[in-house]
Scaffold this motif. Structure first.
Motif, PDB file in Angstrom:
ATOM      1  N   LYS A   6       0.832  -1.204   0.000  1.00 21.43           N
ATOM      2  CA  LYS A   6       0.000   0.000   0.000  1.00 21.43           C
ATOM      3  C   LYS A   6       0.872   1.262   0.000  1.00 21.43           C
ATOM      4  O   LYS A   6       0.566   2.246  -0.697  1.00 21.43           O
ATOM      5  N   ILE A   7       1.970   1.225   0.761  1.00 23.62           N
ATOM      6  CA  ILE A   7       2.891   2.370   0.783  1.00 23.62           C
ATOM      7  C   ILE A   7       3.470   2.587  -0.616  1.00 23.62           C
ATOM      8  O   ILE A   7       3.520   3.716  -1.116  1.00 23.62           O
ATOM      9  N   ALA A   8       3.880   1.502  -1.253  1.00 19.06           N
ATOM     10  CA  ALA A   8       4.463   1.597  -2.597  1.00 19.06           C
ATOM     11  C   ALA A   8       3.470   2.226  -3.565  1.00 19.06           C
ATOM     12  O   ALA A   8       3.821   3.129  -4.336  1.00 19.06           O
ATOM     13  N   LYS A   9       2.231   1.753  -3.534  1.00 20.34           N
ATOM     14  CA  LYS A   9       1.223   2.294  -4.456  1.00 20.34           C
ATOM     15  C   LYS A   9       0.955   3.770  -4.178  1.00 20.34           C
ATOM     16  O   LYS A   9       0.800   4.565  -5.107  1.00 20.34           O
ATOM     17  N   GLU A  10       0.897   4.126  -2.900  1.00 21.47           N
ATOM     18  CA  GLU A  10       0.641   5.516  -2.558  1.00 21.47           C
ATOM     19  C   GLU A  10       1.788   6.423  -3.017  1.00 21.47           C
ATOM     20  O   GLU A  10       1.570   7.583  -3.371  1.00 21.47           O
ATOM     21  N   LEU A  11       2.987   5.884  -3.032  1.00 20.88           N
ATOM     22  CA  LEU A  11       4.152   6.664  -3.476  1.00 20.88           C
ATOM     23  C   LEU A  11       4.332   6.612  -4.987  1.00 20.88           C
ATOM     24  O   LEU A  11       5.242   7.237  -5.529  1.00 20.88           O
ATOM     25  N   GLY A  12       3.470   5.857  -5.672  1.00 22.36           N
ATOM     26  CA  GLY A  12       3.566   5.752  -7.127  1.00 22.36           C
ATOM     27  C   GLY A  12       4.641   4.776  -7.578  1.00 22.36           C
ATOM     28  O   GLY A  12       5.135   4.865  -8.704  1.00 22.36           O
TER      29      GLY A  12
END
Length: 165
Positions: A100-106
């Motif tokens: 989820k962190i990765a996706k939020e950071l693009g």
């Protein structure tokens, strides 16, 4: 030549290679200790690879994440432009998963595994190199022992021949 003198000479001839071997072993041990002291550890390699500071490493240690996750945080910070502290906050305070962190950071979630595996590969390469060097050293040591024994036998034969004359 008396038997005692011959015996003393033979003992000295046999002890000489053993003394040389002991000195070699001491030198080898000292070399290993100095190499271990200068070898970069995991955290040092992380700092270098992801341009991390001592404060950022300490923040990761304080957050109670595992050292393998340090690589994930470092990679995410480097790729996203966010600070280590921002990523740690998402993980620890916001209780977000790495994906989820990765996706939020693009970022693509596959970079999580890649960051950890790249550090592991580097460990594997270094370990393989160390094993090869140790094998070579043992091989050389065995060769030297054979040469020392051969020389001692040669000297003993020469002494026996001189005694017979």
């Amino acid at each position: 030549m008396s038997k005692k003198a011959l015996l003393l000479l033979l003992v000295c001839a046999l002890a000489s290679p053993l003394m040389a071997q002991a000195e070699d072993e001491i030198a080898t041990a000292e070399t290993q200790i100095s190499e271990e002291a200068t070898k970069p550890d995991y955290v040092s390699r992380l700092k270098e690879k992801y341009n991390l500071t001592d404060e950022q490493i300490q923040a990761m240690k304080d957050s109670k994440i595992s050292e393998s996750q340090f690589a994930v945080v470092g990679a995410m910070a480097k790729e996203s432009g966010k600070t280590v502290e921002e990523i740690l906050k998402m993980r620890t305070e916001d209780k977000m998963g790495w994906g989820k962190i990765a996706k939020e950071l693009g970022l693509h979630p596959k970079m999580i595994g890649q960051s950890v595996s790249s550090m592991q590969r580097q460990d594997d390469v270094e370990a393989k190199k160390e094993r090869k060097e140790a094998r070579e050293a043992r091989k050389e040591e065995r060769k030297q022992k054979r040469e020392d024994k051969k020389q001692a036998r040669k000297e003993a034969r020469s002494q026996k021949k001189n005694k017979d004359i």
